[in-house]
Design an enzyme around this catalytic site. Structure first.
Site, mmCIF file in Angstrom:
data_model
loop_
_atom_site.group_PDB
_atom_site.id
_atom_site.type_symbol
_atom_site.label_atom_id
_atom_site.label_comp_id
_atom_site.label_asym_id
_atom_site.label_seq_id
_atom_site.Cartn_x
_atom_site.Cartn_y
_atom_site.Cartn_z
ATOM 1 N N ASP A 31 -0.193 -3.354 -25.272
ATOM 2 C CA ASP A 31 -0.518 -1.945 -25.522
ATOM 3 C C ASP A 31 -1.234 -1.851 -26.865
ATOM 4 O OD1 ASP A 31 1.114 0.884 -24.324
ATOM 5 O OD2 ASP A 31 -0.189 1.006 -26.093
ATOM 6 N N GLY A 36 0.484 5.078 -26.635
ATOM 7 C CA GLY A 36 1.875 4.646 -26.513
ATOM 8 C C GLY A 36 2.599 4.650 -27.853
ATOM 9 N N PHE A 73 -1.110 -0.200 -16.347
ATOM 10 C CA PHE A 73 -1.025 1.238 -16.643
ATOM 11 C C PHE A 73 -2.062 1.670 -17.671
ATOM 12 C CE2 PHE A 73 3.436 0.224 -15.534
ATOM 13 C CZ PHE A 73 3.697 1.212 -14.609
ATOM 14 N N TYR A 141 -12.715 11.114 -14.931
ATOM 15 C CA TYR A 141 -11.443 10.388 -14.892
ATOM 16 C C TYR A 141 -11.212 9.819 -13.487
ATOM 17 C CZ TYR A 141 -6.447 9.809 -14.168
ATOM 18 O OH TYR A 141 -5.233 9.320 -13.790
ATOM 19 N N LYS A 145 -11.401 5.734 -12.075
ATOM 20 C CA LYS A 145 -10.311 5.053 -11.362
ATOM 21 C C LYS A 145 -10.786 4.574 -9.985
ATOM 22 C CE LYS A 145 -6.714 5.431 -14.205
ATOM 23 N NZ LYS A 145 -5.760 4.381 -14.562
ATOM 24 N N ILE A 205 -1.691 29.453 -18.825
ATOM 25 C CA ILE A 205 -1.861 29.146 -17.393
ATOM 26 C C ILE A 205 -3.350 29.126 -17.115
ATOM 27 C CG2 ILE A 205 -1.471 29.959 -15.037
ATOM 28 C CD1 ILE A 205 1.229 30.931 -15.832
ATOM 29 N N GLY A 278 -12.907 20.882 -13.787
ATOM 30 C CA GLY A 278 -12.505 19.638 -13.121
ATOM 31 C C GLY A 278 -11.144 19.691 -12.455
HETATM 32 N N1 UFG Z 1 -1.786 23.527 -16.555
HETATM 33 C C1 UFG Z 1 -1.600 24.799 -17.075
HETATM 34 N N2 UFG Z 1 -1.209 24.895 -18.378
HETATM 35 C C2 UFG Z 1 -1.006 23.816 -19.174
HETATM 36 C C3 UFG Z 1 -1.203 22.533 -18.632
HETATM 37 C C4 UFG Z 1 -1.596 22.429 -17.318
HETATM 38 O O1 UFG Z 1 -1.789 25.805 -16.383
HETATM 39 O O2 UFG Z 1 -0.659 23.972 -20.360
HETATM 40 C C5 UFG Z 1 -2.147 23.393 -15.141
HETATM 41 C C6 UFG Z 1 -3.412 22.597 -14.932
HETATM 42 O O3 UFG Z 1 -4.543 23.433 -14.941
HETATM 43 C C7 UFG Z 1 -3.128 21.945 -13.580
HETATM 44 C C8 UFG Z 1 -1.607 21.775 -13.550
HETATM 45 O O4 UFG Z 1 -1.108 22.668 -14.518
HETATM 46 O O5 UFG Z 1 -3.478 22.825 -12.569
HETATM 47 C C9 UFG Z 1 -1.177 20.373 -13.888
HETATM 48 O O6 UFG Z 1 -1.866 19.985 -15.067
HETATM 49 P P1 UFG Z 1 -1.522 18.662 -15.878
HETATM 50 O O7 UFG Z 1 -2.408 18.639 -17.065
HETATM 51 O O8 UFG Z 1 -0.047 18.570 -16.110
HETATM 52 O O9 UFG Z 1 -1.875 17.508 -14.841
HETATM 53 P P2 UFG Z 1 -3.230 17.224 -14.033
HETATM 54 O O10 UFG Z 1 -2.958 17.573 -12.592
HETATM 55 O O11 UFG Z 1 -4.426 17.810 -14.679
HETATM 56 O O12 UFG Z 1 -3.380 15.666 -14.225
HETATM 57 C C10 UFG Z 1 -2.263 14.801 -14.137
HETATM 58 C C11 UFG Z 1 -2.547 13.537 -14.925
HETATM 59 C C12 UFG Z 1 -3.621 12.747 -14.270
HETATM 60 C C13 UFG Z 1 -3.329 12.588 -12.788
HETATM 61 C C14 UFG Z 1 -3.132 13.922 -12.151
HETATM 62 C C15 UFG Z 1 -2.830 13.862 -10.690
HETATM 63 O O13 UFG Z 1 -2.917 13.849 -16.270
HETATM 64 O O14 UFG Z 1 -3.689 11.497 -14.890
HETATM 65 O O15 UFG Z 1 -2.039 14.552 -12.782
HETATM 66 O O16 UFG Z 1 -2.874 15.196 -10.172
HETATM 67 F F1 UFG Z 1 -4.347 11.971 -12.166
#
Ligand code: UFG
Length: 323
Positions: A31, A36, A73, A141, A145, A205, A278
């Site tokens: 790492d 991390g 990871f 992203y 992958k 949100i 995105g």
């Molecule tokens: N969201 C909010 N407020 C926040 C954070 C997130 O409304 O403060 C929403 C986002 O817009 C999204 C959902 O909550 O709709 C989840 O968001 P996250 O940032 O928790 O997770 P993501 O789905 O964007 O991405 C995560 C990981 C990725 C992975 C993905 C799979 O960061 O590595 O899940 O769906 F690929």
């Protein structure tokens, strides 16, 4: 098995190391500590601080430790960041991964379990989505992958590498000792719980006009311990494959906030913000293939257990890891 775990100091990697050691495997963590934390690494794992860009160091490490399998990871994993800085995503997730594969080929290691993502699918035509869903990512992203999944397929054909791609849905929750601490937190569940702890004024949100029943995005939250157990099972595989790792249940952002209010018994103020670039509206797994072929079963992934375990970890680690 002797397993090299890249990104073993990160959130998912460190919990997987805990499970690997608990099931009798020997672990070497690699790492660079950019995301991390040194103190997240289990004391019984060997630790090497290194960057995947450092090809020579990686080759020396692989030759010295001669792992029988690699669990990969290490990587960049934030959708919004990738929309601003695609270069880093391709350099770390693709070029860094190629260095790792070449080190494996040189040291005779064939098995690799790769942290892929449902973000490789983009916006699915239907949910739940299985592994045959066309992979059309909508952010760098997810694309980085997907490119690495394709590179793995060529290394399988040419060099006899045996890749298992695990396409994660939304990792969440905590073990008793290890949880989610990013230096800049963007993920929903930690943001919600840090708000409950009083460390943030409110939860933003991102979008309430998505094509979902309440207008907020739906995700399939999977407990990090269930995610870890999929890796342990995947170590037994001896042919290439790709598997979704999710529960089949989706929860909207609103539902997560409401459930967190119940678990924490705290007020959690929210503020509506525009949708994030995105972000697909709904991502929910059909993970029957993993259950069928590897006998995997999620046992900790009810939203309540996810939130309870994460809440417990945040309360006992209010500032996360110390480093
Ligand atoms: N969201 C909010 N407020 C926040 C954070 C997130 O409304 O403060 C929403 C986002 O817009 C999204 C959902 O909550 O709709 C989840 O968001 P996250 O940032 O928790 O997770 P993501 O789905 O964007 O991405 C995560 C990981 C990725 C992975 C993905 C799979 O960061 O590595 O899940 O769906 F690929």
């Amino acid at each position: 098995m002797k397993v090299l775990v890249t990104g073993g100091a990160g959130y998912i990697g460190s919990v997987c190391v805990e499970e690997l050691l608990g099931t009798g495997h020997e672990v070497v963590v690699w790492d660079n500590l950019s995301e991390g934390h040194r103190s997240a690494v289990h004391p019984r794992a060997a630790f090497l601080q290194g960057d995947l860009a450092d090809r020579d160091l990686l080759f020396r490490a692989a030759l010295e430790h001669r792992p029988e399998a690699v669990i990969h990871f290490a990587g960049k994993a934030l959708v919004p960041e990738s929309m601003r800085d695609p270069s880093t995503y391709y350099r770390v997730n693709v070029s860094g991964g190629i260095n790792l594969l070449d080190a494996m080929v040189q040291s005779g290691c064939r098995k690799i379990i790769f942290s892929s993502t449902c973000a490789t699918y983009g916006i699915p035509e239907k949910v739940p989505m299985d592994e045959s869903t066309p992979q059309k990512p909508i952010n760098p992203y997810g694309h980085s992958k997907l490119v690495f999944e394709q590179i793995l397929a060529w290394y399988a054909q040419i060099h006899g590498i045996i890749p298992t791609c695990l396409r994660y849905f939304n990792a969440s929750g905590a073990s008793a000792e290890r949880g989610e601490h990013h230096r800049v937190e963007t993920h929903l569940i930690p943001n919600v719980l840090l708000t409950a702890l009083g460390q943030r004024p409110q939860v933003d949100i991102f979008g309430d006009k998505h094509a979902t029943p309440d207008g907020t995005c739906i995700r399939d939250y999977i407990h990090v311990r269930d995610l870890a157990s999929a890796h342990i099972l995947a170590l037994q595989r001896d042919k290439p494959g790709a598997f979704n790792v999710g529960t089949g249940n989706g929860h909207s952002v609103q539902q997560v906030v409401e459930a967190a209010k119940k678990v924490t018994q705290k007020n959690i103020p929210v503020r509506m913000q525009p949708a994030r670039a995105g972000d697909p509206p709904a991502l929910v797994a059909a993970a029957n293939k993993l259950q069928r072929e590897l006998g995997w079963k999620p046992v900790h992934s009810s939203l309540e257990e996810i939130l309870t375990s994460a809440w417990c970890w945040h309360q006992t680690h209010p500032r996360g890891y110390s480093d």
